[in-house]
Design a protein around this motif. Structure first.
Motif, short mmCIF file in Angstrom:
data_model
loop_
_atom_site.label_atom_id
_atom_site.label_comp_id
_atom_site.label_asym_id
_atom_site.label_seq_id
_atom_site.Cartn_x
_atom_site.Cartn_y
_atom_site.Cartn_z
N HIS A 250 170.93 69.49 61.91
CA HIS A 250 172.20 69.33 61.21
C HIS A 250 172.34 67.99 60.49
O HIS A 250 173.27 67.81 59.71
CB HIS A 250 173.38 69.51 62.17
N THR A 251 171.44 67.05 60.72
CA THR A 251 171.54 65.76 60.03
C THR A 251 170.22 64.99 60.12
O THR A 251 169.45 65.17 61.07
CB THR A 251 172.67 64.90 60.62
N ALA A 275 157.68 61.50 45.35
CA ALA A 275 157.99 62.83 45.87
C ALA A 275 158.63 62.67 47.24
O ALA A 275 157.96 62.29 48.20
CB ALA A 275 156.71 63.67 45.98
N PRO A 276 159.95 62.94 47.37
CA PRO A 276 160.64 62.69 48.65
C PRO A 276 160.32 63.76 49.69
O PRO A 276 159.95 64.89 49.36
CB PRO A 276 162.12 62.73 48.27
N PHE A 277 160.47 63.40 50.95
CA PHE A 277 160.39 64.38 52.04
C PHE A 277 161.81 64.77 52.43
O PHE A 277 162.26 65.86 52.16
CB PHE A 277 159.62 63.81 53.23
N ARG A 281 169.78 61.69 53.24
CA ARG A 281 169.97 62.15 54.63
C ARG A 281 170.13 63.66 54.69
O ARG A 281 170.83 64.20 55.55
CB ARG A 281 171.17 61.45 55.26
N THR A 282 169.47 64.36 53.78
CA THR A 282 169.55 65.81 53.76
C THR A 282 168.13 66.39 53.71
O THR A 282 167.18 65.73 53.33
CB THR A 282 170.34 66.33 52.55
N ALA A 283 168.03 67.64 54.11
CA ALA A 283 166.75 68.34 54.06
C ALA A 283 166.97 69.72 53.47
O ALA A 283 167.96 70.39 53.78
CB ALA A 283 166.15 68.47 55.46
N PRO A 284 166.09 70.18 52.60
CA PRO A 284 166.22 71.54 52.06
C PRO A 284 166.22 72.57 53.19
O PRO A 284 165.46 72.43 54.15
CB PRO A 284 164.97 71.69 51.18
N LEU A 291 160.37 73.80 60.08
CA LEU A 291 160.09 72.70 61.01
C LEU A 291 160.88 72.73 62.30
O LEU A 291 160.47 72.08 63.27
CB LEU A 291 160.35 71.35 60.32
N VAL A 292 162.03 73.41 62.33
CA VAL A 292 162.91 73.29 63.47
C VAL A 292 162.19 73.62 64.78
O VAL A 292 161.45 74.60 64.88
CB VAL A 292 164.16 74.19 63.29
#
Length: 414
Positions: A250-251, A275-277, A281-284, A291-292
């Motif tokens: 969630h964050t 190229a960001p990962f 503070r967000t993830a696609p 990954l979860v």
């Protein structure tokens, strides 16, 4: 009936974002960058909710030093000058910029409050008059994570700026406690050294650079990588230099190394674009879906290093009596042999929760392997030496082949 296969989360370096992110680095740095990326811990929201709910309930039920009733509050961001209950400063959580964490924690608090009697917890005490009327004896603050520890410290200071709360605590009428799902080594040390809390309970400690299973030279290379490629070198190790490796579904905490969060940096890509990962503070959503639940593989051999001169004794009864939990129990014994006795340190060493580490120590005590001071007994040394010396048992041994295309599934396990 067909059993549904359990999906194993991908390694971060195997995802599309991970492959693109690794292209930022020069050839000499790619392996180090991959090691950093694959050392992340990705905690699902379900795991977080269930873990914190159970841990909070356990603390309220079993913490001897916590006087009842307790008033529960979710930690929220506070300014350096905030005073609780003064000038519209309230413990009420409104969302703010907590990335959803504060609201989730508040929801967990409500669930726990509903499950307990009012003699244990007092509900919705959002004014100081209600705290006084209900004779609350403990203020219990709850948070998902202490990276740098600064948010939890600022929250406690906001309460203690209130003259009434400060007086209650001085007279020992009220005690302040903090419950955390996770904390870095640095963050937990800062919180405890501050003296602001009468008790701190954490479910998971570590998941940061100091607790990663890296050799000294690997740690040096990773820190240098973070500095060399950070857009702002002063933020290279994350907020307040806390060197976190934990990410929630969630964050994305701001104490991750900045090269994992930045949208621009000192890239080595031909197009000159970083190229960001995790961008900021967000993830696609697709990335988190892959990954979860991911956590790095641990090397059990590291738990048995540094034992000095060890000779096998031929005992090994531990294998028979605790076959299912042998890996964790043996690793705990190995770290106790190196002088680590506190459950939180052992939890970090063995990559289990703090309650699990306590249970493993209790098992070892019941077996006579450690004493009441968490020191190895003669029987403990004997079992540890025997277990370390036992060869791995392979059910079926096949003769290897040197042919270049010999099927990998038929090779002997290593």
């Amino acid at each position: 009936m067909h059993m549904r296969a359990v999906r194993e989360p991908a390694r971060p370096s195997e995802t599309h974002q991970g492959i693109e992110w690794l292209s930022n680095f020069g050839p000499r740095d790619t392996d180090t960058a991959q090691q950093l990326l694959d050392s992340l811990h990705i905690v699902s929201e379900t795991t977080f909710r269930q873990g914190l709910r159970e841990h909070l309930g356990s603390v309220l039920a079993g913490e001897a030093s916590m006087e009842k009733p307790a008033a529960l509050y979710g930690v929220r961001s506070c300014k350096p000058t905030d005073t609780m209950f003064i000038n519209n400063v309230s413990p009420q959580v409104s969302g703010g910029d907590g990335g959803g964490s504060e609201l989730i924690v508040q929801n967990i608090i409500r669930d726990v409050q509903r499950s307990l009697d009012t003699s244990v917890v007092t509900r919705n005490a959002m004014t100081i008059d209600l705290l006084r009327a209900r004779r609350a004896r403990s203020l219990l603050f709850v948070s998902d994570y202490a990276g740098s520890g600064e948010e939890s410290l600022a929250y406690a200071r906001a309460w203690l700026r209130n003259a009434t709360v400060r007086s209650w605590r001085s007279l020992k009428l009220v005690r302040m406690h903090l419950v955390l799902f996770a904390a870095t080594t640095t963050g937990l040390r800062r919180i405890r050294a501050s003296g602001l809390y009468d008790g701190v309970s954490v479910l998971h400690r570590g998941m940061d650079f100091p607790s990663a299973q890296w050799h000294t030279d690997e740690l040096w290379r990773i820190r240098k990588l973070c500095e060399d490629y950070a857009r702002r070198p002063e933020d290279s190790a994350g907020w307040s230099g806390s060197e976190g490796l934990l990410v929630f579904e969630h964050t994305v905490p701001n104490n991750l190394p900045s090269i994992l969060r930045q949208s621009r940096g000192r890239t080595r890509r031909p197009d000159g674009k970083w190229a960001p990962f995790f961008e900021h503070r967000t993830a696609p959503p697709g990335l988190m879906r892959d990954l979860v639940g991911y956590r790095p593989e641990r090397n059990a051999e590291l738990g048995l290093r540094g034992m000095g001169r060890v000779q096998p004794t031929g005992s090994g009864k531990l294998h028979v009596r605790y076959r299912g939990g042998i890996r964790d129990l043996v690793e705990v014994l190995g770290h106790i042999a190196k002088g680590h006795r506190h459950p939180e340190q052992l939890a970090t060493d063995v990559s289990v929760s703090v309650p699990m580490a306590r249970n493993l120590v209790l098992q070892a005590q019941k077996l006579g392997l450690v004493d009441s001071q968490t020191r190895l007994t003669d029987a403990g040394w004997k079992e540890l030496r025997a277990v370390k010396a036992k060869p791995r048992v392979v059910v079926s041994r096949l003769q290897g082949s040197q042919e270049p295309y010999y099927p990998g599934t038929l090779r002997e396990s290593r």
